[in-house]
Design a protein around this motif. Structure first.
Motif, PDB file in Angstrom:
ATOM      1  N   ASP A 111      31.830  26.270 -33.761  1.00 40.71           N
ATOM      2  CA  ASP A 111      31.344  25.332 -34.779  1.00 40.71           C
ATOM      3  C   ASP A 111      30.177  24.497 -34.250  1.00 40.71           C
ATOM      4  O   ASP A 111      29.215  24.241 -34.976  1.00 40.71           O
ATOM      5  N   ALA A 112      30.266  24.079 -32.978  1.00 41.14           N
ATOM      6  CA  ALA A 112      29.199  23.263 -32.393  1.00 41.14           C
ATOM      7  C   ALA A 112      27.897  24.054 -32.306  1.00 41.14           C
ATOM      8  O   ALA A 112      26.812  23.515 -32.585  1.00 41.14           O
ATOM      9  N   LEU A 113      28.010  25.309 -31.925  1.00 36.40           N
ATOM     10  CA  LEU A 113      26.814  26.147 -31.837  1.00 36.40           C
ATOM     11  C   LEU A 113      26.202  26.374 -33.217  1.00 36.40           C
ATOM     12  O   LEU A 113      24.981  26.326 -33.378  1.00 36.40           O
ATOM     13  N   ARG A 116      22.564  25.125 -34.409  1.00 39.64           N
ATOM     14  CA  ARG A 116      21.571  26.078 -34.917  1.00 39.64           C
ATOM     15  C   ARG A 116      21.089  25.683 -36.302  1.00 39.64           C
ATOM     16  O   ARG A 116      19.884  25.751 -36.597  1.00 39.64           O
ATOM     17  N   ASP A 117      22.011  25.287 -37.171  1.00 36.34           N
ATOM     18  CA  ASP A 117      21.615  24.865 -38.516  1.00 36.34           C
ATOM     19  C   ASP A 117      20.629  23.700 -38.460  1.00 36.34           C
ATOM     20  O   ASP A 117      19.623  23.687 -39.176  1.00 36.34           O
ATOM     21  N   LEU A 118      20.922  22.739 -37.595  1.00 35.66           N
ATOM     22  CA  LEU A 118      20.021  21.586 -37.452  1.00 35.66           C
ATOM     23  C   LEU A 118      18.679  22.012 -36.875  1.00 35.66           C
ATOM     24  O   LEU A 118      17.627  21.540 -37.313  1.00 35.66           O
ATOM     25  N   ALA A 119      18.720  22.910 -35.884  1.00 36.42           N
ATOM     26  CA  ALA A 119      17.477  23.375 -35.263  1.00 36.42           C
ATOM     27  C   ALA A 119      16.612  24.125 -36.268  1.00 36.42           C
ATOM     28  O   ALA A 119      15.382  23.955 -36.300  1.00 36.42           O
ATOM     29  N   VAL A 120      17.231  24.949 -37.094  1.00 35.97           N
ATOM     30  CA  VAL A 120      16.486  25.697 -38.116  1.00 35.97           C
ATOM     31  C   VAL A 120      15.863  24.722 -39.122  1.00 35.97           C
ATOM     32  O   VAL A 120      14.687  24.848 -39.485  1.00 35.97           O
ATOM     33  N   ARG A 121      16.651  23.757 -39.574  1.00 30.88           N
ATOM     34  CA  ARG A 121      16.122  22.791 -40.544  1.00 30.88           C
ATOM     35  C   ARG A 121      14.991  21.963 -39.942  1.00 30.88           C
ATOM     36  O   ARG A 121      13.959  21.736 -40.587  1.00 30.88           O
ATOM     37  N   ASN A 122      15.184  21.523 -38.704  1.00 30.95           N
ATOM     38  CA  ASN A 122      14.139  20.724 -38.054  1.00 30.95           C
ATOM     39  C   ASN A 122      12.866  21.533 -37.849  1.00 30.95           C
ATOM     40  O   ASN A 122      11.748  21.027 -38.038  1.00 30.95           O
ATOM     41  N   THR A 123      13.029  22.795 -37.460  1.00 32.66           N
ATOM     42  CA  THR A 123      11.860  23.659 -37.263  1.00 32.66           C
ATOM     43  C   THR A 123      11.151  23.912 -38.581  1.00 32.66           C
ATOM     44  O   THR A 123       9.916  23.857 -38.665  1.00 32.66           O
ATOM     45  N   GLY A 124      11.921  24.185 -39.631  1.00 36.17           N
ATOM     46  CA  GLY A 124      11.326  24.406 -40.948  1.00 36.17           C
ATOM     47  C   GLY A 124      10.613  23.174 -41.457  1.00 36.17           C
ATOM     48  O   GLY A 124       9.515  23.267 -42.020  1.00 36.17           O
TER      49      GLY A 124
END
Length: 602
Positions: A500-502, A506-514
């Motif tokens: 769940d942590a990973l 990842r979800d946060l990293a994808v959103r931040n990158t987008g």
């Protein structure tokens, strides 16, 4: 003997008094930030000065670029340090007698049986074994270490982050050491800097000993980054100063020290910091992955700093020029290597400096170089605006009008096409969609009009974006390592927590990158729109001038016939003139001059 290639022309511009020019004088720490981009592009605005006709939006993070890359951290507009969260400063708990289960977990940990230890320690920290709060905190700390040893770095980071939020945790101080390790295992977007920011100078000072000196220097650098991010520039400078020349973080510290001084409008110590970068690289300092790039970035930063310090606007927006500082800016722009990714940036910025100095042959010659076929993907629309301004200031109104018309004919469709692409991502929660678009752009799979394809690729190729993409890949790799673990570990309560942590990371990293990619795209679009608006303003001024209705402030800055004599290119002892016949030569790039004469008063 060096040849000057002369592009013949009939004359553009004067000192610096166009109303359009007032907006060209911008002091910002941002040019340096954007210099972190992977491909040349006009600097925007946030960590070191830049010449351009309008302050661009603040550049995000240290670029700029970890390792030898340096990037400026992003801060909320108009805000300083964030309001501190309430901190529990009550005394730490005491660790009493361990239960048998806790003792077994510690035995497995000491025996470096990391997976078995992690499963056992997880039960202790969750209170399933009946241990007291002190022993639960010790189990939490040891669990984070076990996960780190299993190369589940993001999972370990999540637990160390929880500890760093609690100054009364039994292992709060020791966690700082592990955060420093994670700073080398996880990319910069993981934001280890934010966690280090939970610690004080005194807590870092504990590592100021002969055996931990490297760690001490690294932590001062990281805490300095945190203070810089929160606009505590004096504190940041003090911390960066503690990083010794022997440290692999020395060059990065000097860079951020320099841009901190820029933010404080202290140009002399800023330049000294950038000079120390060049000196250290020349002496073989450790820890710089791309020495040539970092040296050129230091030169570029010095040029921008001197340029910003050389131009001041009075209450009427009339600029005054410090010629010595302007000359120093030109000197450092000329030091940027012709093979550098920053060379075109420097050449274009230098054009504004020559313009401010009234040296129009140099300004126009630089623009001529930028337009050479050797740089098919370069994107400097502002160069044509500057060229039109120069012609306007020399009362060559017909030529200025033609330049603007060609500019609008080329860039208005490009702007419209950019807008059309952005329209695909209207509405909220489009970050993941834009992340996928970014990936397609990077992999050359995006459905883009050929006119904007290289522009979009350039806009979405800076180092900060690439590091964000790298972070997502690092998380995917860690997820792969997790899936390679035995099924028993994966299906355990701890395994579920790690998974769940990973996924959350990842979800946060994808959103931040987008989100970051969309901001980059929008900024590129906004800058082009500003150039189109400035071009339209020139047409208005041309019409007013031809009707003898030009504003006094503008007409007073136009070039007289006597002044234009200084803009006739002549050979000297070191140069001969070869008329430009339409063919560019690579070894003459940067040496073009264009004679310009004034029609004002005729």
């Amino acid at each position: 003997m060096r040849r000057w290639w002369q592009r013949t022309g009939r004359g553009p511009l004067n000192k610096v008094a166009l109303a359009l020019l007032a907006s060209a004088i911008t002091l910002g720490a941002a040019g340096v930030a954007d210099a972190q981009k992977g491909k040349p592009k006009k600097p925007p605005a946030a960590p070191a000065p830049k010449p351009a006709p309008k302050p661009a939006p603040a550049a995000p993070a240290p670029a700029s670029t970890g390792g030898s890359d340096v990037e400026l951290d992003k801060t909320a507009p108009g805000k300083g340090a964030p309001a501190p969260k309430p901190v529990d400063n009550s005394p730490p708990p005491q660790a009493g007698q361990m239960t048998a289960a806790a003792q077994e977990a510690k035995r497995l940990f000491d025996g470096e049986k990391w997976q078995e230890a992690a499963l056992a320690l997880d039960r202790v920290r969750k209170g399933e074994t009946g241990d007291d709060e002190g022993n639960k905190q010790l189990a939490q700390y040891h669990l984070a270490i076990a996960l780190y040893r299993m190369k589940l770095y993001q999972a370990a980071y999540g637990i160390f982050s929880e500890i760093s939020d609690k100054p009364n945790h039994l292992k709060f101080n020791e966690t700082l050491l592990w955060l420093s390790k994670l700073a080398t295992d996880l990319p910069e977007p993981a934001d280890i800097v934010e966690r280090v920011g939970k610690y004080s100078d005194a807590q870092i000072e504990r590592f100021n000993n002969a055996n931990q000196r490297d760690l001490y220097w690294q932590l001062n650098y990281l805490l300095g980054r945190y203070r810089y991010r929160n606009r505590q520039y004096e504190d940041a400078i003090r911390l960066f100063t503690k990083v010794n020349r022997q440290s692999k973080y020395y060059v990065q510290s000097q860079f951020f020290q320099g841009i901190s001084y820029v933010q404080l409008r202290k140009s002399v110590p800023a330049v000294q910091s950038f000079q120390r970068i060049v000196g250290a690289i020349d002496e073989g300092v450790q820890g710089v992955e791309d020495e040539a790039r970092m040296r050129d970035l230091a030169f570029l930063s010095m040029a921008r700093t001197y340029y910003s310090a050389s131009v001041r606007l009075d209450e009427n927006n009339a600029p005054t020029i410090d010629s010595q500082k302007l000359s120093a800016a030109v000197k450092y722009w000329n030091k940027v290597d012709v093979a550098s990714e920053y060379w075109l940036d420097g050449l274009f910025e230098e054009s504004w400096a020559y313009f401010m100095a009234g040296d129009y042959p140099h300004a126009l010659g630089n623009i001529h170089t930028i337009q050479a076929p050797y740089f098919p993907n370069s994107h400097y629309p502002e160069a044509e605006v500057l060229r039109a301004v120069i012609y306007f200031a020399n009362c060559q109104y017909d030529d200025a009008r033609v330049i603007v018309a060609k500019f609008q004919g080329k860039y208005q469709p490009i702007y419209d096409e950019h807008n059309k692409v952005l329209g695909r991502f209207k509405g909220d929660n489009q970050e993941e969609a834009f992340y996928k678009f970014l990936k397609d752009v990077r992999e050359d799979k995006a459905n883009l009009d050929p006119r904007i394809k290289p522009i979009v690729q350039n806009a979405l190729s800076d180092r900060q974006l690439l590091r964000n993409l790298e972070y997502v890949k690092v998380l995917d790799d860690e997820a792969g390592r997790f899936k390679a673990r035995p099924a028993g570990f994966q299906s355990s309560t701890l395994g579920s927590d790690v998974k769940d942590a990973l996924q959350l990371a990842r979800d946060l990293a994808v959103r931040n990158t987008g989100q970051l990619a969309r901001e980059r795209y929008q900024r590129n679009l906004d800058e082009l729109n500003e150039h189109l608006r400035n071009a339209a303003k020139i047409l208005i001024d041309i019409t007013a001038a031809q009707r003898n209705q030009l504003d006094v402030a503008i007409s007073g800055g136009q070039v007289t016939a006597a002044e234009s004599k200084a803009n006739i290119v002549k050979p000297d002892e070191e140069h001969v003139i070869w008329p430009f016949d339409g063919e560019y030569w690579r070894d003459e790039l940067g040496f073009y001059r264009q004679t310009i004469t004034s029609k004002c008063g005729r």
